[in-house]
Design a protein around this motif. Structure first.
Motif, PDB file in Angstrom:
ATOM      1  N   SER A   1      39.240  39.201  43.844  1.00 51.84           N
ATOM      2  CA  SER A   1      38.997  38.846  42.440  1.00 51.84           C
ATOM      3  C   SER A   1      37.533  38.534  42.171  1.00 51.84           C
ATOM      4  O   SER A   1      37.019  38.841  41.083  1.00 51.84           O
ATOM      5  CB  SER A   1      39.891  37.669  42.026  1.00 51.84           C
ATOM      6  OG  SER A   1      39.674  36.534  42.839  1.00 51.84           O
ATOM      7  N   SER A   2      36.810  37.958  43.127  1.00 54.11           N
ATOM      8  CA  SER A   2      35.388  37.677  42.889  1.00 54.11           C
ATOM      9  C   SER A   2      34.586  38.969  42.779  1.00 54.11           C
ATOM     10  O   SER A   2      33.557  39.011  42.101  1.00 54.11           O
ATOM     11  CB  SER A   2      34.814  36.803  44.008  1.00 54.11           C
ATOM     12  OG  SER A   2      34.736  37.511  45.235  1.00 54.11           O
TER      13      SER A   2
ATOM     14  N   ASP B   1      34.840  40.153  39.307  1.00 50.85           N
ATOM     15  CA  ASP B   1      33.992  39.285  38.483  1.00 50.85           C
ATOM     16  C   ASP B   1      32.523  39.673  38.572  1.00 50.85           C
ATOM     17  O   ASP B   1      31.700  39.168  37.792  1.00 50.85           O
ATOM     18  CB  ASP B   1      34.125  37.822  38.934  1.00 50.85           C
ATOM     19  CG  ASP B   1      35.457  37.207  38.574  1.00 50.85           C
ATOM     20  OD1 ASP B   1      36.084  37.658  37.593  1.00 50.85           O
ATOM     21  OD2 ASP B   1      35.885  36.280  39.282  1.00 50.85           O
TER      22      ASP B   1
ATOM     23  N   GLU C   1      30.731  38.989  41.244  1.00 48.76           N
ATOM     24  CA  GLU C   1      30.082  37.915  41.992  1.00 48.76           C
ATOM     25  C   GLU C   1      30.361  37.981  43.487  1.00 48.76           C
ATOM     26  O   GLU C   1      30.019  37.058  44.231  1.00 48.76           O
ATOM     27  CB  GLU C   1      30.557  36.560  41.444  1.00 48.76           C
ATOM     28  CG  GLU C   1      30.194  36.356  39.975  1.00 48.76           C
ATOM     29  CD  GLU C   1      30.837  35.110  39.383  1.00 48.76           C
ATOM     30  OE1 GLU C   1      31.607  34.439  40.112  1.00 48.76           O
ATOM     31  OE2 GLU C   1      30.579  34.817  38.195  1.00 48.76           O
ATOM     32  N   GLY C   2      30.979  39.061  43.958  1.00 45.62           N
ATOM     33  CA  GLY C   2      31.329  39.154  45.361  1.00 45.62           C
ATOM     34  C   GLY C   2      30.115  39.348  46.255  1.00 45.62           C
ATOM     35  O   GLY C   2      29.083  39.877  45.831  1.00 45.62           O
TER      36      GLY C   2
ATOM     37  N   VAL D   1      40.337  36.152  47.169  1.00 45.01           N
ATOM     38  CA  VAL D   1      39.336  35.835  46.146  1.00 45.01           C
ATOM     39  C   VAL D   1      37.952  36.273  46.615  1.00 45.01           C
ATOM     40  O   VAL D   1      37.235  36.997  45.919  1.00 45.01           O
ATOM     41  CB  VAL D   1      39.331  34.324  45.822  1.00 45.01           C
ATOM     42  CG1 VAL D   1      38.210  33.996  44.831  1.00 45.01           C
ATOM     43  CG2 VAL D   1      40.677  33.885  45.277  1.00 45.01           C
ATOM     44  N   ASN D   2      37.583  35.861  47.827  1.00 45.24           N
ATOM     45  CA  ASN D   2      36.200  35.994  48.286  1.00 45.24           C
ATOM     46  C   ASN D   2      35.992  36.927  49.471  1.00 45.24           C
ATOM     47  O   ASN D   2      34.906  36.963  50.041  1.00 45.24           O
ATOM     48  CB  ASN D   2      35.671  34.607  48.670  1.00 45.24           C
ATOM     49  CG  ASN D   2      35.573  33.682  47.479  1.00 45.24           C
ATOM     50  OD1 ASN D   2      34.852  33.965  46.530  1.00 45.24           O
ATOM     51  ND2 ASN D   2      36.309  32.577  47.521  1.00 45.24           N
TER      52      ASN D   2
END
Length: 365
Positions: free
Chosen positions: A128-129, A132, A134-135, A235-236
């Protein structure tokens, strides 16, 4: 070293192909199906120094693989259909699933048109990041930093190491050693080391994720096609085995929840970041099951066997590797023989026994 290993493995596959040994043992080793793993799909040849080239195949090769698996009698199906067939235990032809990790924009630009034209379902696993913007694509940042560096000096495990990086061969050797050292560090520490290397060598990775990975709007548009499944990838993009129970569970659950919120569709399928035995094992497979995911895939090498019906959150995959873009190799690998030799003939049984001891069995009655 990485290229030397690839060349040796390629030579071994060629021997199996030309002796037709793979054809002889295929009925014993092929199993129920295959889940292919990809990352990047885009045209062009790799550069002299491009250690992440193993993550990239050309659109032409992807299309050739699809044509081959169909000609060999495999049905190209979604992960939902594959799971259903495994639970039924018998009565179907072998299946092939296509999966792509990380959500790169080239998946939409180059892979999707091929899947669409040929009517082949596929799954994209997205942290998910990353969606966004922002990964941290640290493995690409490491490559870019080494590409710019005249030499690299690192404190590794308390010892100062110096790497000459004036030639492509030296850069490859430096990347291989530093990459695997980083994979053994805590996630945040490894990423800090790469960020510092990038800064020292004049490379700014801050926009790399936005440049390469699809946004939520782009994913929404792609997911509107029934051929497309969007799965979770945390997420990350952390190696979950390095995290506490609570943090690992949150990475899986929150990543899946965010996908459901953004796309308005259930997130039923998952891919473990890195996915090797050091990054995902029985604990992580159990967490994925407890969270309610229908399937979860690893990067552990293998074809799908009947026994995997009981371990749907611990599925192996077959990597379409940029170093092996030769349909002869695909033919041999689909026989299952190289995986049996690689893992040992008792590998599947021993791994499944380990999963059972951790409460991993699924109820398939």
């Amino acid at each position: 070293m990485a290229r030397k290993r690839a060349n040796l493995f390629g030579a071994a596959l060629s021997v199996l192909h030309y002796t037709k040994t793979d054809r002889l043992v295929a009925p014993l080793t092929r199993g129920r199906g295959v889940i292919f793993m990809l990352h990047h799909v885009r045209p062009g040849d790799p550069g002299d120094f491009e250690p992440n080239r193993i993550l990239r195949v050309t659109p032409e090769f992807l299309e050739e693989v699809i044509a081959h698996v169909k000609s060999e009698g495999f049905d190209c199906v979604s992960l939902d259909e594959a799971a259903a067939r495994l639970k039924e235990q018998h009565g179907h032809r072998p299946f092939a699933c296509f999966t792509l990790d990380d959500g790169y924009r080239d998946n939409r630009d180059f892979a999707y048109p091929i899947f669409k034209r040929l009517g082949v379902p596929f799954t994209i696993y997205v942290p998910s990041s990353f969606a966004d913007g922002e990964g941290d694509l640290w493995w690409l940042t490491l490559e870019a930093a080494i590409a710019r560096a005249p030499k690299i000096i690192l404190n590794m495990n308390g010892t100062e190491e110096t790497f000459a990086t004036s030639t492509a061969v030296e850069k490859d050797m430096a990347f291989d050693k530093i990459y695997w050292w980083l994979r053994g560090l805590p996630e945040c520490k490894a990423r800090d080391v790469v960020a510092e290397l990038a800064k020292m060598n004049g490379y700014d990775p801050s926009q790399r994720c936005r440049e390469l990975v699809m946004s939520w709007d782009e994913l929404r548009q792609l997911a509107s096609d029934p051929l497309v499944t969007i799965g979770g990838h945390t997420v990350n993009h952390y190696a979950l085995a390095k995290l506490s129970d609570a943090d690992a569970s949150d990475e899986i659950r929150l990543g899946a929840t965010r996908i459901e919120q953004e796309l308005g569709q259930p997130c039923r399928h998952f891919s473990f970041p890195y996915g090797d035995e050091r990054s995902a094992g029985p604990r992580e497979f159990r967490l994925a099951k407890e969270i309610g995911l229908a399937t979860a895939v690893t990067t552990q090498k293998g074809l799908i066997q009947t026994q995997h019906a009981q371990y749907l959150t611990a599925l192996p995959r077959f990597s379409l590797n940029g170093d092996f873009q030769d349909i002869r190799f695909i033919k041999v690998m689909l026989s299952g023989l190289p995986f049996a030799l690689w893992n040992g003939m008792g590998w599947v049984q021993s791994r499944l026994k380990s999963f059972r001891s951790h409460g991993m069995a699924e109820d398939v009655r």
